[in-house]
Scaffold this active site. Structure first.
Site, PDB file in Angstrom:
ATOM      1  N   VAL A  26       0.867  -1.179   0.000  1.00 37.68           N
ATOM      2  CA  VAL A  26       0.000   0.000   0.000  1.00 37.68           C
ATOM      3  C   VAL A  26       0.900   1.225   0.000  1.00 37.68           C
ATOM      4  O   VAL A  26       1.749   1.370   0.875  1.00 37.68           O
ATOM      5  CB  VAL A  26      -0.912   0.036   1.256  1.00 37.68           C
ATOM      6  CG1 VAL A  26      -1.824   1.247   1.214  1.00 37.68           C
ATOM      7  CG2 VAL A  26      -1.728  -1.243   1.354  1.00 37.68           C
ATOM      8  N   ALA A  27       0.713   2.060  -0.986  1.00 39.17           N
ATOM      9  CA  ALA A  27       1.574   3.239  -1.084  1.00 39.17           C
ATOM     10  C   ALA A  27       1.401   4.138   0.136  1.00 39.17           C
ATOM     11  O   ALA A  27       0.284   4.333   0.629  1.00 39.17           O
ATOM     12  CB  ALA A  27       1.231   4.009  -2.355  1.00 39.17           C
ATOM     13  N   SER A  69       0.990   7.673  -3.832  1.00 38.01           N
ATOM     14  CA  SER A  69       0.116   6.890  -4.712  1.00 38.01           C
ATOM     15  C   SER A  69      -0.345   7.730  -5.896  1.00 38.01           C
ATOM     16  O   SER A  69      -0.806   8.858  -5.737  1.00 38.01           O
ATOM     17  CB  SER A  69      -1.120   6.410  -3.944  1.00 38.01           C
ATOM     18  OG  SER A  69      -2.071   5.866  -4.849  1.00 38.01           O
ATOM     19  N   ASP A  90      -7.643   1.554 -11.552  1.00 43.46           N
ATOM     20  CA  ASP A  90      -7.482   0.108 -11.505  1.00 43.46           C
ATOM     21  C   ASP A  90      -8.674  -0.484 -12.228  1.00 43.46           C
ATOM     22  O   ASP A  90      -9.822  -0.159 -11.915  1.00 43.46           O
ATOM     23  CB  ASP A  90      -7.452  -0.390 -10.059  1.00 43.46           C
ATOM     24  CG  ASP A  90      -6.214   0.096  -9.324  1.00 43.46           C
ATOM     25  OD1 ASP A  90      -5.242   0.492 -10.000  1.00 43.46           O
ATOM     26  OD2 ASP A  90      -6.218   0.078  -8.086  1.00 43.46           O
ATOM     27  N   HIS A 144      -2.891   7.298  -7.434  1.00 41.03           N
ATOM     28  CA  HIS A 144      -4.343   7.489  -7.327  1.00 41.03           C
ATOM     29  C   HIS A 144      -4.665   8.857  -6.734  1.00 41.03           C
ATOM     30  O   HIS A 144      -5.706   9.424  -7.006  1.00 41.03           O
ATOM     31  CB  HIS A 144      -4.965   6.382  -6.470  1.00 41.03           C
ATOM     32  CG  HIS A 144      -5.009   5.060  -7.177  1.00 41.03           C
ATOM     33  ND1 HIS A 144      -5.924   4.773  -8.157  1.00 41.03           N
ATOM     34  CD2 HIS A 144      -4.233   3.953  -7.056  1.00 41.03           C
ATOM     35  CE1 HIS A 144      -5.723   3.527  -8.604  1.00 41.03           C
ATOM     36  NE2 HIS A 144      -4.694   3.019  -7.954  1.00 41.03           N
ATOM     37  N   GLU A 199       1.442  -5.083 -10.871  1.00 37.88           N
ATOM     38  CA  GLU A 199       0.007  -4.788 -10.730  1.00 37.88           C
ATOM     39  C   GLU A 199      -0.646  -4.812 -12.108  1.00 37.88           C
ATOM     40  O   GLU A 199      -0.790  -3.762 -12.750  1.00 37.88           O
ATOM     41  CB  GLU A 199      -0.216  -3.418 -10.084  1.00 37.88           C
ATOM     42  CG  GLU A 199       0.208  -3.344  -8.642  1.00 37.88           C
ATOM     43  CD  GLU A 199      -0.362  -2.132  -7.915  1.00 37.88           C
ATOM     44  OE1 GLU A 199      -1.046  -1.317  -8.569  1.00 37.88           O
ATOM     45  OE2 GLU A 199      -0.127  -2.015  -6.707  1.00 37.88           O
TER      46      GLU A 199
HETATM   47 ZN   LIG Z   1      -3.877   1.196  -8.578  1.00 42.87          ZN
END
Ligand SMILES: [Zn+2]
Length: 296
Positions: free
Chosen positions: A204-205, A210, A219, A212, A267
């Site tokens: 988890v960033a 991240s 995603d 995001h 990912e």
């Molecule tokens: Zn992602």
């Protein structure tokens, strides 16, 4: 790699992504009703927007007349009223400008789509996406990346597939929450808080690191297989996306062979918008964003 694999097996569903916990209607494609923001050919069927806009205008005008000047944020009121009924709406974030100077120095001021966000280049805490396009399922992305995202989703579906967006823009607070949850999970086996954080950061960033949070990443999973694990790469949707994403300005951001450079494990669901030109070159050369930006 072996560390990633090991931890991966301990946590078959990394809580880096939170789609499983989201109360979404998985019976229908979550993105099937996405629409372009400029509905030039839209039919005039039942459309609550003009009525709502009119209502908002009346309310706003009334509020303005009755209230005191300066005591009412009329723009927000009208905006909220007008934004009510449509499945896709543009959310303008007033006064949102990237921080000047610090953080992200290597790319700030350059092409917005090439913003580098990773462990070495965290976003400043006051970073704000200039404007969002909010999707029907509660997700949202940078407004500038939306048209290409929509084109990609449309094209994928036109080929008979069912791509489903399961994660998109995240606030700092949300990222912090996800990270802390992972830290807590790691604390049971870690010797210290620091060690737990390091373990958690593999999956988890950390807040600020991240993509995001930049509103430029989504995603995407196959509706028929919604697990975020390496099996995702074998789905028809991922095969399609990996072949075509660059045509729409997206790259597979964390390929397995680039983990040492990106700092993130494989990912096969995380797509990052970088623009059509850069995406074409990155995917064609088989390099990652870090390498592309280094080559300048
Ligand atoms: Zn992602």
């Amino acid at each position: 790699m072996s560390i990633h694999s090991c931890i991966f097996h301990d946590f078959p569903l990394p809580d880096r992504e939170y789609y499983a916990a989201a109360p979404m209607q998985w019976d229908e494609p979550a993105v099937s009703r996405l629409r372009r923001p400029a509905p030039s050919r839209r039919k005039p069927r039942r459309s609550p927007l003009p009525l709502l806009a009119l209502l908002g205008l009346v309310l706003f005008a009334g509020g303005f007349l009755l209230g005191r000047a300066g005591a009412v944020s009329g723009g927000e009121a009208a905006g909220a009223a007008a934004g009510g009924g449509e499945p896709v709406r543009i959310l303008a974030v007033p006064g949102a400008v990237r921080s000047e100077g610090e953080g992200n120095a290597p790319n700030s001021g350059e092409d917005w789509a090439l913003l580098l966000v990773n462990g070495d280049h965290p976003l400043p805490k006051d970073f704000q996406v200039p404007a969002f396009t909010q999707l029907v399922n509660g997700h949202s992305i940078d407004k500038r990346a939306y048209p290409d995202l929509q084109r990609m989703m449309d094209a994928c579906r036109a080929d008979g597939l069912q791509p489903t967006i399961c994660s998109s823009y995240r606030t700092w607070e949300k990222q912090e929450e996800l990270f802390e949850r992972k830290v807590q999970a790691c604390l049971s086996t870690a010797a210290s808080r620091q060690e737990a954080e390091e373990q958690a950061a593999l999956w988890v960033a950390r807040p600020g690191t991240s993509e995001h949070q930049a509103g430029l990443a989504v995603d995407i999973v196959d509706k028929s297989y919604q697990l975020l694990d390496e099996g995702q790469e074998d789905t028809a949707v991922q095969k399609w996306l990996m072949e075509h994403c660059a045509e729409y300005g997206f790259i597979l951001r964390y390929p397995t062979e680039k983990s040492a450079l990106t700092g993130v494990g494989y990912e096969p669901w995380h797509y990052r918008y970088v623009g059509v030109e850069a995406a074409g070159e990155i995917m064609r050369l088989g390099i990652c964003l870090e390498e592309y930006l280094e080559e300048g």
